[in-house]
Write a protein that holds these residues in place. Structure first.
Motif, short mmCIF file in Angstrom:
data_model
loop_
_atom_site.label_atom_id
_atom_site.label_comp_id
_atom_site.label_asym_id
_atom_site.label_seq_id
_atom_site.Cartn_x
_atom_site.Cartn_y
_atom_site.Cartn_z
N ALA A 175 0.78 -1.15 0.27
CA ALA A 175 0.24 -0.36 -0.11
C ALA A 175 0.97 0.83 0.12
CB ALA A 175 -0.80 0.16 1.08
N LEU A 176 2.04 1.86 0.88
CA LEU A 176 1.82 2.49 0.33
C LEU A 176 3.64 2.39 -0.32
CD1 LEU A 176 4.18 1.83 4.05
CD2 LEU A 176 3.04 3.37 3.68
N LEU A 177 3.43 1.48 -0.85
CA LEU A 177 4.41 1.89 -2.55
C LEU A 177 3.58 2.18 -3.53
CD1 LEU A 177 7.12 -1.46 -2.23
CD2 LEU A 177 7.90 1.28 -2.39
N ARG A 178 2.62 0.87 -4.00
CA ARG A 178 1.17 1.38 -4.92
C ARG A 178 0.59 2.50 -4.50
NH1 ARG A 178 0.20 -4.47 -7.11
NH2 ARG A 178 -0.49 -2.59 -9.01
N LEU A 179 0.15 2.58 -3.48
CA LEU A 179 -0.97 3.46 -3.03
C LEU A 179 -0.79 5.38 -3.42
CD1 LEU A 179 -3.64 2.25 -0.33
CD2 LEU A 179 -3.95 1.90 -2.87
N PRO A 180 -1.38 6.45 -4.17
CA PRO A 180 -1.26 7.47 -4.35
C PRO A 180 -0.55 8.23 -3.55
CG PRO A 180 -3.51 7.54 -4.92
CD PRO A 180 -2.39 6.19 -4.64
N ARG A 181 0.29 9.15 -3.43
CA ARG A 181 1.38 9.82 -3.15
C ARG A 181 -0.38 11.34 -2.02
NH1 ARG A 181 4.70 13.12 -6.87
NH2 ARG A 181 4.91 10.79 -7.27
N THR A 182 -1.32 11.07 -2.88
CA THR A 182 -2.45 11.88 -2.42
C THR A 182 -3.43 11.89 -1.15
OG1 THR A 182 -4.16 10.73 -3.39
CG2 THR A 182 -3.40 12.80 -4.73
N LEU A 183 -2.90 10.22 -0.34
CA LEU A 183 -3.90 9.68 0.49
C LEU A 183 -2.65 9.91 1.29
CD1 LEU A 183 -4.98 6.54 -0.70
CD2 LEU A 183 -5.90 8.50 -0.17
N THR A 184 -3.04 9.98 2.47
CA THR A 184 -1.41 9.89 4.59
C THR A 184 -1.22 8.54 4.43
OG1 THR A 184 -3.41 9.88 5.36
CG2 THR A 184 -3.07 12.08 4.79
N LYS A 185 0.27 8.03 5.76
CA LYS A 185 0.71 7.03 5.84
C LYS A 185 -0.78 5.90 6.27
CE LYS A 185 3.96 4.36 8.17
NZ LYS A 185 4.74 4.68 9.50
#
Length: 646
Positions: free
Chosen positions: A166-176
C-alpha cells in the motif's frame, strides 16, 4: 436500465432459479460493518473505466533449440517447426464485466491473459487496445495482475506485506495512515484477520496456508483500486467457500466500473453464473465468446447438449477436450474441428462487428488522462519504504546463526593458528589469507542477491511499483550492516590474537582496507548475479574469477609471465594485500634474518619486495574505489532488463 444492468439481472435471476447462489451483495450485507470498512478501500468506483479489445491475437513460439542439431536446419524448416499457441482470438470486455477464460491445460489461457496484461513479448500478432490505445506505462500502473504462483517475501507477516504494498502503490494524495487503513480493510474483506500477524512462510519456513497466500496476492492488487484486473487461476488450491468469497469480491469490484479478466480451470456452478462473459479455448482456438448465461443454449443450437444435468464448466471442458457426453463415438479431433468451425460461422462475424462499431474516440475520452500517474510516490519515499521492507525481510538471513557462527569460528581459528606470531613470513601469510577470505565470503553472499529477487523484481517492476534505481540503492544499502559488521568483528578478534601491531593507526588502516575490499567484492558478486541470474552458473563464474585474482595477488607467484601479468591490474586481492602490508610495515623497518648482520629490511623480504612498500598506495585505493563504483554500475545495467514489458 442499461445493457450491463440487464445482463447482471439476467445472471442473478438465472443463478437464483438454480438455487445455487445468492447475490454477492446479500452476502456482504450480512455483515454491515464489513461492508462499511471495505467499501472505501476496494469497492469504490474505478479511477478510469477501461474497455479492453483484442482482435485476431496470434502467438507463436520457437521450438526448443536444445532438441536436435537446430543450427543445421534451414530457415524454412525452423519456420515450419514454429508452434502456434494462440490461433486468432478475438473479444471485448467492457467496464463492469467479468470475463472468465476456460479451457483444459495447455489451451492457451495463461498465455492470452499474459498478452492482454501487456507482459508477453515475442511473436505476438493481432491488435490489443485499452480504451482504443495500445498498452503504455501509464496503463500498466493502473492495472492489477495476479500471477498463478504467489510471489511473496517469506519472512514478512500478512499485514507487513500488504502495508508495504500500500505504501508503494497507493497515490501520494493519501496519508500513511489512510494507506494502512486500506491495507487493513483488504485483510478483513479477504478473511485474513486470523493470520494477519503470521509470516508468509516458504518452502523451508512454516507460515500461512496456500489459500491464505493466494488471498494475500489478490489483496496486493486490490489495494490499488485498479481499473483493469487480471487474475491467473485465482481459485486454484482453494476450498469452495474461499473460492466463492474471492469471486464474489471480484464481482463486487466489477460493479465499480472495473474490467476484470481471469483464467479459471473448473469453477463450480455457483461461480460460473457470476461471470458476465465466458471465453472457451481449445488448443489456442476460441470455441465460444459471449455471455455466460447464453453458453449452454449456444452449444445446444450447434448440436451439443449434456445428456444429464451437470455443471456448465464441466460440460464446456468436456467439449474443449472433444468429449460430447452422449453415446456417440465421435472422434475427438472431429468434435474440436466442428466446434471451431461453428464458432467462426455463428459468433466470430458478429463479434468483429461489435468491435468495429465501438467508437474508440468515445472510449478513449472517457475519464481524465491526468489520473494516470507515472509513479505513485516520489523516489525518496520509494527508497525509504523499500529499505524498511528489505531490512525486515533480510534481518533473519543477514544475521543468521549460521553466518555469524561461520565468521566467528574462522576468526578464532585464524587467531589461534597465528597466535602472537612474530615471524614476518607468517604475518605476511596471515594478511594474504585475510584479504582472500574477505574476497570470497562477501562475493558469494552477494551472488545470490538478485537471482533470489528476480521473480519479485519482475513482478513489481511489471506493475510499475517503483523505479529500478530506488530498488537497487535500497537493496545495496540494506545489505551494508551485515557486510560491514561481520568483517569488523572478524578483524577485532583475529588482529589482536595474531599479535599484529597494537596501535590504533595500524589497526584502523588494516580494518579500512578489509572493509573496502568487502564492498568491492560485494559489488562484483552483485554484477555477476545480475548478469547470469542463475545461482549455479553465477557461483561457478565467481569461483573462476576469484581464483584468478587470488593467483595473481602477488603471494603465490612472484614472477608472473608477461602475457598474463595484466590480471594483477584488475585483481581485487592484490590491491587489498598491498594496503594490508602498508598498514603494518613501513620502508626502513627491519626483521631478524639469517644474513651476516642478523637483520634485514622488511621491503627486501621476498613476499613483500614484489609488491613494494611506500609505493602506489593512493593508486591502490583509487583502483578499489573505481571498482566499487564500476561493478555496481554493471549490476544496475544488468538489472534493467528484468521486469521489462512491451
Amino acid at each position: 436500465m442499461s445493457a450491463t444492468d440487464q445482463q447482471e439481472a439476467t445472471l442473478m435471476e438465472t443463478a437464483t432459479e438454480m438455487g445455487d447462489i445468492e447475490a454477492p451483495t446479500t452476502q456482504l450485507q450480512a455483515n454491515p460493518q464489513l461492508e462499511s470498512d471495505t467499501s472505501a478501500a476496494i469497492f469504490k468506483k474505478a479511477n478510469r473505466p477501461v474497455t479492453l479489445k483484442f482482435e485476431n491475437v496470434v502467438y507463436k513460439v520457437k521450438p526448443d533449440q536444445k532438441q536436435g542439431l537446430s543450427f543445421l536446419k534451414t530457415k524454412k524448416q525452423k519456420s515450419e517447426a514454429e508452434k502456434i499457441i494462440l490461433k486468432g482470438v478475438t473479444g471485448i470486455v467492457f467496464p463492469g464485466e467479468v470475463l472468465a477464460m476456460l479451457g483444459p491445460s495447455g489451451s492457451g489461457k495463461t498465455t492470452l491473459l499474459t498478452a492482454l496484461g501487456g507482459r508477453l513479448g515475442g511473436h505476438l500478432a493481432g491488435t490489443i487496445t485499452y480504451n482504443g490505445k495500445p498498452f503504455s506505462n501509464a496503463m500498466k500502473r493502473n492495472t492489477g495482475f495476479v500471477t498463478q504462483d504467489d510471489i511473496l517475501y517469506p519472512h514478512l507477516t500478512v499485514t507487513e506485506t500488504l502495508v508495504f504494498t500500500a505504501l508503494l502503490r497507493l497515490p501520494r494524495t493519501l496519508t500513511k495512515q489512510e494507506k494502512i487503513e486500506q491495507a487493513d480493510a483488504v485483510i478483513t474483506q479477504l478473511g485474513l484477520t486470523k493470520c494477519k500477524n503470521s509470516i508468509i512462510g516458504g518452502v523451508f519456513l512454516r507460515g500461512i496456508s496456500g489459500g491464505e497466500r493466494k488471498r494475500v496476492s489478490i489483496g496486493q492488487e486490490m489495494l490499488i483500486n485498479p481499473s483493469l484486473l487480471f487474475l491467473d487461476e485465482p481459485t486454484s488450491g482453494l476450498d469452495s467457500t474461499t473460492a466463492q468469497r474471492i469471486v464474489s469480491t471480484l464481482w463486487e469490484l466489477s460493479k465499480g466500473g472495473r474490467t476484470i479478466v481471469m483464467t479459471i480451470h473448473q469453477p463450480s456452478s455457483r461461480l460460473f453464473y457470476l461471470f458476465h462473459k465466458v471465453l472457451l479455448l481449445c488448443e489456442g482456438n476460441p470455441l465460444y465468446f459471449g455471455k455466460g448465461s447464453d453458453v449452454m443454449s449456444y452449444f445446444s443450437t450447434v448440436g451439443f447438449s449434456p445428456s444429464v444435468a451437470m455443471n456448465p464448466s464441466d460440460f464446456l471442458l468436456d467439449l474443449a477436450n472433444g468429449i460430447t457426453g452422449d453415446d456417440s463415438q465421435a472422434d475427438q479431433a472431429t468434435v474440436k474441428e466442428t466446434l471451431v468451425s461453428a464458432f467462426k460461422t455463428n459468433l466470430l462475424e458478429n463479434l468483429k462487428m461489435e468491435l468495429h462499431e465501438l467508437n474508440d474516440e468515445d472510449v478513449s475520452s472517457a475519464g481524465d488522462q491526468k489520473q494516470f500517474k507515472r509513479w505513485a510516490i516520489p523516489w525518496w519515499e520509494q527508497f525509504s519504504v523499500l529499505l524498511k521492507r528489505g531490512l525486515k525481510q533480510r534481518k533473519y538471513e543477514s544475521f543468521s546463526g549460521l553466518k555469524v557462527g561461520q565468521v566467528l569460528v574462522v576468526a578464532f581459528l585464524t587467531g589461534a593458528l597465528w597466535w602472537k606470531s612474530t615471524d614476518l613470513q607468517d604475518q605476511v601469510g596471515l594478511l594474504f589469507f585475510i584479504s582472500s577470505f574477505w574476497g570470497f565470503f562477501p562475493l558469494f553472499q552477494a551472488i545470490f542477491t538478485f537471482p533470489e529477487d528476480k521473480m519479485m523484481l519482475g513482478k513489481e517492476r511489471s506493475s510499475g511499483m517503483y523505479k529500478l534505481s530506488s530498488f537497487f540503492l535500497a537493496r545495496t544499502v540494506g545489505d551494508l550492516p551485515m557486510e560491514l559488521v561481520l568483517p569488523t568483528v572478524f578483524v577485532i578478534i583475529s588482529y589482536w590474537m595474531a599479535g599484529l601491531k597494537p596501535t590504533a593507526g595500524n589497526f584502523f588502516s588494516a580494518l579500512s582496507a578489509i572493509l573496502l575490499c568487502v564492498l568491492v567484492c560485494q559489488g562484483l558478486g552483485l554484477a555477476i548475479g545480475a548478469f547470469i541470474m542463475d545461482q549455479k552458473s553465477a557461483t561457478t563464474l565467481g569461483s573462476v574469477i576469484m581464483l584468478a585474482f587470488l593467483l595473481a595477488g602477488g603471494f603465490y607467484v612472484r614472477h608472473v609471465p608477461s602475457f598474463i601479468s595484466w590480471i594483477k591490474y584488475i585483481s581485487i586481492g592484490q590491491y587489498t594485500y598491498k594496503l594490508l602490508l602498508e598498514s603494518q610495515y613501513k620502508p626502513g623497518e627491519t626483521y631478524p634474518c639469517t644474513s651476516g648482520s642478523g637483520v634485514c629490511l622488511v621491503e627486501d623480504h621476498p613476499a613483500i619486495k614484489k609488491i613494494g612498500l611506500g609505493q602506489h598506495v593512493i593508486f591502490s585505493v583509487v583502483a578499489l574505489l573505481l571498482m566499487l563504483i564500476g561493478y555496481r554500475l554493471l549490476a544496475y545495467v544488468a538489472l534493467m532488463r528484468v521486469g521489462r514489458t512491451k
